[in-house]
Structures are given as C-alpha cells and as structure tokens.
Design a protein around this motif. Structure first.
Motif, PDB file in Angstrom:
ATOM      1  N   GLU A   1      -4.661   1.527  -1.857  1.00  0.00           N
ATOM      2  CA  GLU A   1      -5.559   0.387  -1.751  1.00  0.00           C
ATOM      3  C   GLU A   1      -6.789   0.618  -2.612  1.00  0.00           C
ATOM      4  O   GLU A   1      -6.970   1.700  -3.164  1.00  0.00           O
ATOM      5  CB  GLU A   1      -5.937   0.060  -0.311  1.00  0.00           C
ATOM      6  CG  GLU A   1      -6.053   1.178   0.667  1.00  0.00           C
ATOM      7  CD  GLU A   1      -6.299   0.637   2.089  1.00  0.00           C
ATOM      8  OE1 GLU A   1      -6.576  -0.554   2.270  1.00  0.00           O
ATOM      9  OE2 GLU A   1      -6.253   1.444   3.023  1.00  0.00           O
TER      10      GLU A   1
ATOM     11  N   GLU B   1       0.786  -1.230   0.000  1.00  0.00           N
ATOM     12  CA  GLU B   1       0.000   0.000   0.000  1.00  0.00           C
ATOM     13  C   GLU B   1       0.824   1.291   0.000  1.00  0.00           C
ATOM     14  O   GLU B   1       0.263   2.371   0.058  1.00  0.00           O
ATOM     15  CB  GLU B   1      -0.944   0.000   1.220  1.00  0.00           C
ATOM     16  CG  GLU B   1      -1.935  -1.157   1.199  1.00  0.00           C
ATOM     17  CD  GLU B   1      -2.765  -1.282   2.478  1.00  0.00           C
ATOM     18  OE1 GLU B   1      -2.558  -0.488   3.412  1.00  0.00           O
ATOM     19  OE2 GLU B   1      -3.607  -2.191   2.528  1.00  0.00           O
TER      20      GLU B   1
ATOM     21  N   ARG C   1     -12.945   3.893   2.388  1.00  0.00           N
ATOM     22  CA  ARG C   1     -11.559   3.530   2.115  1.00  0.00           C
ATOM     23  C   ARG C   1     -11.033   4.369   0.958  1.00  0.00           C
ATOM     24  O   ARG C   1     -11.513   4.268  -0.168  1.00  0.00           O
ATOM     25  CB  ARG C   1     -11.489   2.031   1.775  1.00  0.00           C
ATOM     26  CG  ARG C   1     -10.091   1.455   1.912  1.00  0.00           C
ATOM     27  CD  ARG C   1     -10.105  -0.046   1.738  1.00  0.00           C
ATOM     28  NE  ARG C   1     -10.630  -0.742   2.894  1.00  0.00           N
ATOM     29  CZ  ARG C   1      -9.974  -0.850   4.057  1.00  0.00           C
ATOM     30  NH1 ARG C   1      -8.794  -0.307   4.199  1.00  0.00           N
ATOM     31  NH2 ARG C   1     -10.506  -1.509   5.053  1.00  0.00           N
TER      32      ARG C   1
ATOM     33  N   ARG D   1      -2.400   5.578   1.331  1.00  0.00           N
ATOM     34  CA  ARG D   1      -2.244   4.131   1.134  1.00  0.00           C
ATOM     35  C   ARG D   1      -2.823   3.748  -0.218  1.00  0.00           C
ATOM     36  O   ARG D   1      -3.947   4.120  -0.541  1.00  0.00           O
ATOM     37  CB  ARG D   1      -2.982   3.339   2.232  1.00  0.00           C
ATOM     38  CG  ARG D   1      -2.420   3.594   3.618  1.00  0.00           C
ATOM     39  CD  ARG D   1      -3.084   2.721   4.663  1.00  0.00           C
ATOM     40  NE  ARG D   1      -2.751   3.211   5.990  1.00  0.00           N
ATOM     41  CZ  ARG D   1      -3.221   2.685   7.118  1.00  0.00           C
ATOM     42  NH1 ARG D   1      -4.054   1.650   7.080  1.00  0.00           N
ATOM     43  NH2 ARG D   1      -2.865   3.186   8.280  1.00  0.00           N
TER      44      ARG D   1
HETATM   45 MG    MG Z   1      -5.749  -1.404   6.002  1.00  0.00          MG
END
Ligand code: MG
Ligand code: ATP
Length: 414
Positions: free
Chosen positions: A117, A63, A123, A115
């Motif tokens: 991701e 990530e 997220r 990050r």
């Molecule tokens: Mg995580």
C-alpha cells in the motif's frame, strides 16, 4: 547504494529497546491470560488469503505480495507473503487438529506482515502486528476476554486516551437482510460511488460502509441512506450476544462507543467487531482491529469452530509509547592484558552478568571513556591488580572506586 525498499524500515540502535519492551509486554500480558505463542510461516499458499481474508477486501485485491515459485515444470505454485495472521493461525489450527484439545484454544503472535500500500505515517509495506486468536467459545464472554486482553496490553504500554469502538454485524441471517436493504437504498447512487464501492456492491455490500472515499462518505450522510444504515436489523439472538458483551465490558469498566459504520476490512467477521483508536495518531488512528469470525474455520475446511481475535499495529504502538532508554551493561573490564580481560569477561557472562572488554588494546583512558558510556561499573585490571590478585571497581555514575578482593564479592555488588 542499495537502499531498503519503500515502505520498509531498518529497526536498530535506540529504537530496539522500545521494540523489545513492547514485545516483552505483549508476551507477559498475553501469557498471563493463558494465550500460547504461535509462529506460523511468513508465506502461505495464495489461496489461503484469497479465501481466508476474502476477495472483496482491499488486502486481497490490491495489497498482496504474490509470486509464483517452482517454474512450469515443477508444478508452479503461487505463494503470498502474509498480509495478516488470522488466516495462517486458522490454517495451522485445522492442519494440526487443535480443535481436539479442550476449548478454549488460545494463541498469540507477534511478527511482520506485508501489504503493498502507499507508504505514509503509520502505514508501511512491511509492518508488524501483535495479536491473539481464541477458538472454541461462542459465548460473548470470549469477546469480552479478548477485548480486555487488548486493553490490558495497551495499558501495560502506558497508553491512555484510547477509545474502543464497537459494533455487531449480526449472523449470516440478519446480515443478509441488512445487506439487501443497503443494496436497495444504494442502487440509485451506484453510478456516483467510487470504483471500489461498485465492486463491493456486488461482492460484499456491507464493506461499502467502510469506504474512506470522501465522496462516498457524503452519499452515506444523506438522510434516507443514513436511516437504513442505522436501522436496527439484528436478530434477537445476536442482540442478546451483543448486550451480554456490553454488560461484561461495563462490569470491567472498559469504556466503548457504538459505531454502526464499523464493518472492518476483512470479509469473515460476524457479530462483534471492534477497533481501538488513538486521536494522537492523526488519520491512521486505529491501533487495534478485531472481531468474531465464527465461520472461518469451517470455510477453510475445518470442523465448525467459533473464534474471536484481534491484531494490533506495532509501529503505531511504537509512535504512541514513551521511548525506553537502552540499558547499560553491568561491567566493562578495563585492562592492557587482553587475555586476562577476555577471561574475566567470560566468567562474568557465565555468572549471568552483562560484560564487555576492549578488543583493540586501546589506552586505559580510552577504555574508561568507552566504559562510562555503556556500562554501570568498570572493573580495572591493571598491573598491580593482576600481580596482587584483586579488582578495582569503579562506579561509573558516581566515580567512586573501591578495592574488591574476590570474584564473588564482585558479582554480588552490581
Ligand atoms: Mg488497510
Ligand atoms: P486500515 O484501515 O488502517 O488500513 P486495516 O483495517 O487494513 O487498517 P487490519 O487489517 O485490521 O487493518 O490490521 C490491524 C492493525 O494493523 C491496524 O489497526 C493497524 O494498526 C495495523 N496496520 C494495518 N495495516 C498497516 C500498515 N500498512 N502499516 C502499519 N500498520 C498497519
């Protein structure tokens, strides 16, 4: 058209009032508890995260935003956008010899993390964390202090129906025994575990329990495996630490559940780990993750120093809180004389009032229309007002209009 990168977001307009309110609450609650704000750089040497977050973690393995700068002839260095802030705060703590101040040394932060991701609800690739780190105290009172500060903050945001999940990972010694038993019982199932778990099996077997893969979760449910996972492996000292912490939380009326599967994503935790979850968030349910990391300062080259902290995902807090309405400004100065309006506006601002005026010489009616949208009061400076030296003040909520003779009277009214 150039658009914002996937997993990043512009925050502006109606959202800003709520963001600012979350920040103000963080600042109030953390500072009232004696934590001092720390701002560390957004990028750090890649090595800091490799070592400080741990190379068996998803963060380090998949990530990180890592790139090199400088070019070959200028001692190329690898830098990484911070994926979390504990490593940075610990680096700063060591670099500035902050261990020389009398403990506890308490810090809080609020800022963006990065990050790489898969973006989904709750997220993002650039997201924000608010967190605290407390150094220098090995006693469980520090764990309780940090957890209660997290709860105070969440309550200040009006959040309810949160659950605190708690676990203890033990110290390096008892963790080792546990690790070996987990490895032994999982050995015959290794071929059926996901690739990540195969890697974790070698590097950090406890992290296997944190795997989100359904197939792996099914394997952990097998009786003989579950028995080993739930086995009480904690040594007496760690047990004592955990039970004291639970007593403190009971005394503080902080409700918690024990979750033996909770190992948390970072490599460096020992003893206490915790997460705070909200059911209203769906699958990305954790708003807060934290724990004790007594070995990290030493591991990064500092004097051995116990520490405990947490990080909260601000985007997730944002979805959970009631939204704050943007505040109206105190005054809008309505006038055809731009210079006079500009000067009065400046004077109002100088006296700590929020004020605006029309920059475009628009008609009175247009100016009033704008005023009623954004301000509590309109100060009208028409010809008569200017000639006879008074103000007409219109309350934009009630429509009531009054004559105001002096500037002092004006600023005392709003
Ligand atoms: Mg995580
Ligand atoms: P998860 O299991 O959800 O990936 P994590 O263990 O990676 O979480 P931590 O590193 O503990 O998360 O970070 C603390 C908090 O930061 C999380 O509980 C979550 O609220 C928030 N967070 C983590 N990653 C993201 C992200 N990519 N986008 C938004 N918030 C995040």
């Amino acid at each position: 058209m150039i658009k914002a990168q996937r997993g990043t977001k512009d925050i502006f307009g109606e959202e800003i009032a709520t963001w600012q309110w979350i920040f103000e609450n963080a600042k109030n609650v953390f500072q009232n508890a004696g934590f001092n704000e720390i701002k560390t750089p957004i990028f750090e040497a890649t090595e800091l995260f490799n070592r400080g977050v741990g190379d068996s973690t998803d963060i380090v393995n998949k990530e990180m935003y890592t790139f090199s700068v400088g070019g070959a002839e200028k001692n190329e260095t690898s830098i990484t956008l911070r994926p979390e802030n504990t490593a940075g705060v610990v680096r700063s703590f060591i670099e500035h010899n902050l261990n020389r101040q009398s403990p506890p040394q308490k810090f809080w932060y609020f800022g963006p993390m990065f990050r790489y991701e898969r973006p989904q609800a709750g997220r993002q690739r650039q997201f924000h964390q608010a967190g605290v780190e407390l150094f220098g105290i090995k006693e469980p009172s520090a764990d309780a202090e940090v957890i209660s500060v997290a709860i105070n903050f969440l309550e200040s945001l009006g959040l309810k129906n949160l659950t605190v999940e708690l676990n203890t990972l033990g110290c390096p010694k008892c963790k080792n025994d546990y690790r070996e038993s987990i490895k032994k019982i999982l050995a015959p199932h290794l071929k059926d575990l996901c690739n990540d778990c195969k890697m974790r099996y070698e590097k950090n077997p406890l992290r296997i329990l944190d795997c989100k893969n359904e197939n792996c979760q099914k394997i952990f449910e097998k009786d003989e495996i579950k028995k080993v996972i739930l086995k009480d492996y904690i040594c007496d000292e760690c047990k004592e630490h955990f039970s004291e912490l639970k007593n403190y939380l009971d005394e503080l009326n902080i409700k918690y559940t024990i979750n033996k599967m909770l190992v948390r994503g970072l490599d460096y935790y020992n003893r206490t780990v915790f997460e705070i979850k909200s059911e209203s968030l769906g699958s990305q349910s954790a708003v807060c993750g934290g724990g004790r990391y007594d070995g990290l300062v030493e591991m990064l080259g500092g004097v051995p120093t116990p520490a405990v902290g947490f990080a909260m995902g601000v985007e997730r807090l944002y979805t959970l809180t009631e939204k704050v309405k943007p505040k109206k400004i105190d005054f809008f100065v309505v006038s055809n004389d731009t210079t006079k309006a500009m000067k009065l506006t400046q004077k109002l601002r100088y006296n700590n009032k929020s004020a605006e005026f029309d920059l475009q010489k628009r008609k009175f009616a247009k100016q009033l229309e704008k005023a009623s949208k954004i301000a509590n009061f309109a100060v009208i400076l028409g010809e008569d007002e200017i000639n006879k030296n008074y103000y007409s003040l219109k309350n934009l909520a009630t429509g009531e209009q009054n004559i105001i003779k002096t500037f002092e009277e004006l600023i005392n009214l709003s």
